[in-house]
Motif scaffolding. Sequence first.
Motif, PDB file in Angstrom:
ATOM      1  N   GLY A 128      63.431 -46.908  75.467  1.00  0.00           N
ATOM      2  CA  GLY A 128      62.610 -46.241  76.474  1.00  0.00           C
ATOM      3  C   GLY A 128      63.489 -45.564  77.524  1.00  0.00           C
ATOM      4  O   GLY A 128      64.463 -46.153  77.984  1.00  0.00           O
ATOM      5  N   ALA A 129      63.136 -44.334  77.889  1.00  0.00           N
ATOM      6  CA  ALA A 129      63.960 -43.593  78.856  1.00  0.00           C
ATOM      7  C   ALA A 129      64.082 -44.342  80.184  1.00  0.00           C
ATOM      8  O   ALA A 129      65.098 -44.277  80.858  1.00  0.00           O
ATOM      9  N   ARG A 130      63.043 -45.091  80.554  1.00  0.00           N
ATOM     10  CA  ARG A 130      63.085 -45.854  81.809  1.00  0.00           C
ATOM     11  C   ARG A 130      64.129 -46.954  81.787  1.00  0.00           C
ATOM     12  O   ARG A 130      64.445 -47.541  82.818  1.00  0.00           O
ATOM     13  N   ARG A 131      64.617 -47.246  80.621  1.00  0.00           N
ATOM     14  CA  ARG A 131      65.629 -48.302  80.494  1.00  0.00           C
ATOM     15  C   ARG A 131      67.046 -47.734  80.415  1.00  0.00           C
ATOM     16  O   ARG A 131      67.999 -48.449  80.135  1.00  0.00           O
ATOM     17  N   ILE A 132      67.150 -46.428  80.631  1.00  0.00           N
ATOM     18  CA  ILE A 132      68.462 -45.780  80.583  1.00  0.00           C
ATOM     19  C   ILE A 132      68.813 -45.282  81.986  1.00  0.00           C
ATOM     20  O   ILE A 132      67.965 -44.704  82.672  1.00  0.00           O
ATOM     21  N   THR A 133      70.040 -45.536  82.419  1.00  0.00           N
ATOM     22  CA  THR A 133      70.489 -45.074  83.737  1.00  0.00           C
ATOM     23  C   THR A 133      71.745 -44.227  83.597  1.00  0.00           C
ATOM     24  O   THR A 133      72.702 -44.624  82.928  1.00  0.00           O
ATOM     25  N   VAL A 134      71.693 -43.044  84.210  1.00  0.00           N
ATOM     26  CA  VAL A 134      72.865 -42.174  84.243  1.00  0.00           C
ATOM     27  C   VAL A 134      73.490 -42.288  85.623  1.00  0.00           C
ATOM     28  O   VAL A 134      72.806 -42.107  86.634  1.00  0.00           O
ATOM     29  N   SER A 135      74.782 -42.609  85.659  1.00  0.00           N
ATOM     30  CA  SER A 135      75.475 -42.730  86.948  1.00  0.00           C
ATOM     31  C   SER A 135      76.386 -41.517  87.141  1.00  0.00           C
ATOM     32  O   SER A 135      77.185 -41.187  86.269  1.00  0.00           O
ATOM     33  N   THR A 136      76.249 -40.864  88.284  1.00  0.00           N
ATOM     34  CA  THR A 136      77.071 -39.675  88.534  1.00  0.00           C
ATOM     35  C   THR A 136      77.804 -39.790  89.859  1.00  0.00           C
ATOM     36  O   THR A 136      77.314 -40.395  90.813  1.00  0.00           O
ATOM     37  N   SER A 137      78.983 -39.166  89.897  1.00  0.00           N
ATOM     38  CA  SER A 137      79.753 -39.140  91.131  1.00  0.00           C
ATOM     39  C   SER A 137      79.259 -38.017  92.048  1.00  0.00           C
ATOM     40  O   SER A 137      79.821 -37.805  93.112  1.00  0.00           O
ATOM     41  N   GLY A 138      78.225 -37.301  91.614  1.00  0.00           N
ATOM     42  CA  GLY A 138      77.637 -36.276  92.477  1.00  0.00           C
ATOM     43  C   GLY A 138      77.723 -34.880  91.902  1.00  0.00           C
ATOM     44  O   GLY A 138      77.872 -33.898  92.640  1.00  0.00           O
ATOM     45  N   GLU A 139      77.610 -34.760  90.601  1.00  0.00           N
ATOM     46  CA  GLU A 139      77.663 -33.474  89.906  1.00  0.00           C
ATOM     47  C   GLU A 139      76.299 -32.801  90.082  1.00  0.00           C
ATOM     48  O   GLU A 139      75.377 -32.982  89.279  1.00  0.00           O
ATOM     49  N   ILE A 140      76.173 -32.029  91.155  1.00  0.00           N
ATOM     50  CA  ILE A 140      74.850 -31.500  91.534  1.00  0.00           C
ATOM     51  C   ILE A 140      74.192 -30.668  90.425  1.00  0.00           C
ATOM     52  O   ILE A 140      73.002 -30.869  90.138  1.00  0.00           O
ATOM     53  N   PRO A 141      74.911 -29.749  89.753  1.00  0.00           N
ATOM     54  CA  PRO A 141      74.210 -28.977  88.710  1.00  0.00           C
ATOM     55  C   PRO A 141      73.602 -29.885  87.632  1.00  0.00           C
ATOM     56  O   PRO A 141      72.532 -29.595  87.106  1.00  0.00           O
ATOM     57  N   GLY A 142      74.262 -30.992  87.336  1.00  0.00           N
ATOM     58  CA  GLY A 142      73.730 -31.943  86.350  1.00  0.00           C
ATOM     59  C   GLY A 142      72.477 -32.632  86.868  1.00  0.00           C
ATOM     60  O   GLY A 142      71.493 -32.792  86.143  1.00  0.00           O
ATOM     61  N   ILE A 143      72.504 -33.019  88.156  1.00  0.00           N
ATOM     62  CA  ILE A 143      71.314 -33.658  88.749  1.00  0.00           C
ATOM     63  C   ILE A 143      70.157 -32.668  88.716  1.00  0.00           C
ATOM     64  O   ILE A 143      69.022 -33.007  88.395  1.00  0.00           O
ATOM     65  N   GLU A 144      70.476 -31.397  89.017  1.00  0.00           N
ATOM     66  CA  GLU A 144      69.412 -30.388  89.031  1.00  0.00           C
ATOM     67  C   GLU A 144      68.840 -30.137  87.640  1.00  0.00           C
ATOM     68  O   GLU A 144      67.678 -29.792  87.500  1.00  0.00           O
ATOM     69  N   ARG A 145      69.667 -30.311  86.631  1.00  0.00           N
ATOM     70  CA  ARG A 145      69.133 -30.126  85.273  1.00  0.00           C
ATOM     71  C   ARG A 145      68.328 -31.349  84.837  1.00  0.00           C
ATOM     72  O   ARG A 145      67.403 -31.239  84.041  1.00  0.00           O
ATOM     73  N   LEU A 146      68.699 -32.511  85.344  1.00  0.00           N
ATOM     74  CA  LEU A 146      67.965 -33.737  85.011  1.00  0.00           C
ATOM     75  C   LEU A 146      66.572 -33.717  85.644  1.00  0.00           C
ATOM     76  O   LEU A 146      65.604 -34.215  85.071  1.00  0.00           O
ATOM     77  N   THR A 147      66.486 -33.108  86.824  1.00  0.00           N
ATOM     78  CA  THR A 147      65.247 -33.159  87.609  1.00  0.00           C
ATOM     79  C   THR A 147      64.038 -32.568  86.871  1.00  0.00           C
ATOM     80  O   THR A 147      63.048 -33.267  86.692  1.00  0.00           O
ATOM     81  N   PRO A 148      64.115 -31.319  86.384  1.00  0.00           N
ATOM     82  CA  PRO A 148      62.902 -30.781  85.744  1.00  0.00           C
ATOM     83  C   PRO A 148      62.607 -31.405  84.397  1.00  0.00           C
ATOM     84  O   PRO A 148      61.510 -31.239  83.873  1.00  0.00           O
ATOM     85  N   GLU A 149      63.568 -32.115  83.830  1.00  0.00           N
ATOM     86  CA  GLU A 149      63.320 -32.746  82.528  1.00  0.00           C
ATOM     87  C   GLU A 149      62.233 -33.811  82.669  1.00  0.00           C
ATOM     88  O   GLU A 149      61.598 -34.198  81.698  1.00  0.00           O
ATOM     89  N   LYS A 150      62.031 -34.326  83.882  1.00  0.00           N
ATOM     90  CA  LYS A 150      61.024 -35.381  84.119  1.00  0.00           C
ATOM     91  C   LYS A 150      61.091 -36.436  83.021  1.00  0.00           C
ATOM     92  O   LYS A 150      60.080 -36.837  82.451  1.00  0.00           O
ATOM     93  N   GLN A 210      62.166 -39.553  82.981  1.00  0.00           N
ATOM     94  CA  GLN A 210      62.047 -40.978  83.279  1.00  0.00           C
ATOM     95  C   GLN A 210      63.383 -41.713  83.211  1.00  0.00           C
ATOM     96  O   GLN A 210      63.447 -42.908  83.424  1.00  0.00           O
ATOM     97  N   VAL A 211      64.453 -40.997  82.886  1.00  0.00           N
ATOM     98  CA  VAL A 211      65.775 -41.620  82.912  1.00  0.00           C
ATOM     99  C   VAL A 211      66.136 -41.906  84.371  1.00  0.00           C
ATOM    100  O   VAL A 211      65.831 -41.112  85.256  1.00  0.00           O
ATOM    101  N   ASN A 212      66.734 -43.068  84.631  1.00  0.00           N
ATOM    102  CA  ASN A 212      67.104 -43.415  86.013  1.00  0.00           C
ATOM    103  C   ASN A 212      68.375 -42.700  86.429  1.00  0.00           C
ATOM    104  O   ASN A 212      69.300 -42.557  85.631  1.00  0.00           O
ATOM    105  N   LEU A 213      68.407 -42.307  87.684  1.00  0.00           N
ATOM    106  CA  LEU A 213      69.589 -41.648  88.238  1.00  0.00           C
ATOM    107  C   LEU A 213      70.260 -42.574  89.241  1.00  0.00           C
ATOM    108  O   LEU A 213      69.610 -43.094  90.150  1.00  0.00           O
ATOM    109  N   ALA A 214      71.571 -42.787  89.059  1.00  0.00           N
ATOM    110  CA  ALA A 214      72.358 -43.526  90.048  1.00  0.00           C
ATOM    111  C   ALA A 214      73.430 -42.581  90.569  1.00  0.00           C
ATOM    112  O   ALA A 214      74.055 -41.857  89.792  1.00  0.00           O
ATOM    113  N   ILE A 215      73.610 -42.559  91.871  1.00  0.00           N
ATOM    114  CA  ILE A 215      74.640 -41.707  92.481  1.00  0.00           C
ATOM    115  C   ILE A 215      75.684 -42.605  93.129  1.00  0.00           C
ATOM    116  O   ILE A 215      75.349 -43.494  93.924  1.00  0.00           O
ATOM    117  N   SER A 216      76.938 -42.377  92.757  1.00  0.00           N
ATOM    118  CA  SER A 216      78.028 -43.187  93.308  1.00  0.00           C
ATOM    119  C   SER A 216      78.411 -42.608  94.660  1.00  0.00           C
ATOM    120  O   SER A 216      79.112 -41.606  94.731  1.00  0.00           O
TER     121      SER A 216
END
Length: 377
Positions: free
Chosen positions: A210-232, A234-240
Amino acid sequence: MIDLLNLNKNELRDFVAALNEPAYRAAQIERWLYHEFVTDFDAMTNLPSDLRARLNQVARIGAPRVIAEHSSADGLTRKALLQLDDGQTIEAVLMSYAVGAFYQTPPQDQTPPQDQTPPQDQTPPRCTVCISTQVGCPIGCPFCATGQAGYVRNLTPGEIVAQVLHFARAARPDALTNIVLMGMGEPLMKFDITWQAIASLTDPARFGMGARRITVSTSGEIPGIERLTPEKSQVNLAISLHAPDDALRDVLVPLNRKYPLRDLMRAARAYAEQTRRRVTFEYALMDRVNDAPEQARALARLLRGGGATPPLLCHVNLIPLNPTRASPYRRSPEARVLAFEKILRAAHIPTTLRVERGIEIAAGCGQLRQVNESKNE
Ligand code: SAH
Ligand code: SF4
């Protein structure tokens, strides 16, 4: 030779068609790869033997070789140093969370995100696989063993997925409850590669997590966060985060020089608002570097936003630093950790304190590889 784990759905379908095989063979092969975890075409017993022979000639199933494995004394953490086809090494970790693995549970009035909930007696324990996305890491955070070791290359989608399959083979596959992209590398730097791996891991015909059980951790790669956002997705986002201001974060997480806090927080807010998912902020506490009470207050201000800004749907994960060989940074003493946590909680920021896991087996990011290399020096 083509690694079948690198093929997305369409590519696998085209591959099967190019072999003049009926389309249902793709589904059969997917089952063998992602449900039975085979690494050998000859094990695919419902395929005709001539097809198996042809597959052996043109394709392979990527499976990293284990060159070192360490278990913690309590048996709850297993860390593997895996060797890829070109000889490069990466780390992957399996962590089981038993009841009581957290220092303390969040107070009643704070709802922790789903994947941070300490297991209750009646719920089965969580079993999390932590996987790498790059060999080394180009970001170069000075407290991180992976960052200190430099950068070699991106993993392929197949190499990312193969780490999960490796542990699924060893554990009961349904025992794996969560996947975190928190091993070596910056997962959002090559968004398409990471996204293809996540697609294979979540596709019910493939690994089916399940996507809700997956977490992506980023050091702050904004273009990647922006691409994750409209995908909706349910993957969790963690920012270091690790620092509440640009001056310190420029040093601790050098990507901050490219994507400063103001822009990062804007991207985090957009993510939380559009996906309605809680963003986790990771904060590794380093003695006298980022653990002062005024830094806790600055962090609370940063996350709450000023004036009319609505509070950000977030959660802070405080991690006692796992000191690495080559860095001057030390772990904060417990009293400073608890004081820091108290300030965040008083400011109504949902906060958990991550238990120190597997430190005895050098389970910090990139540290097993560092230990192994020093043995070979
Ligand atoms: N590159 C991504 C994901 C991998 S690092 C990122 O930075 O988010 C996973 C997490 O481990 C990050 O929060 C990172 O800052 C943290 N980390 C790295 N080295 C550490 C150490 N020595 N002690 C504690 N946390 C560490
Ligand atoms: Fe890379 Fe993450 Fe380590 Fe920083 S903490 S060097 S971004 S792996």
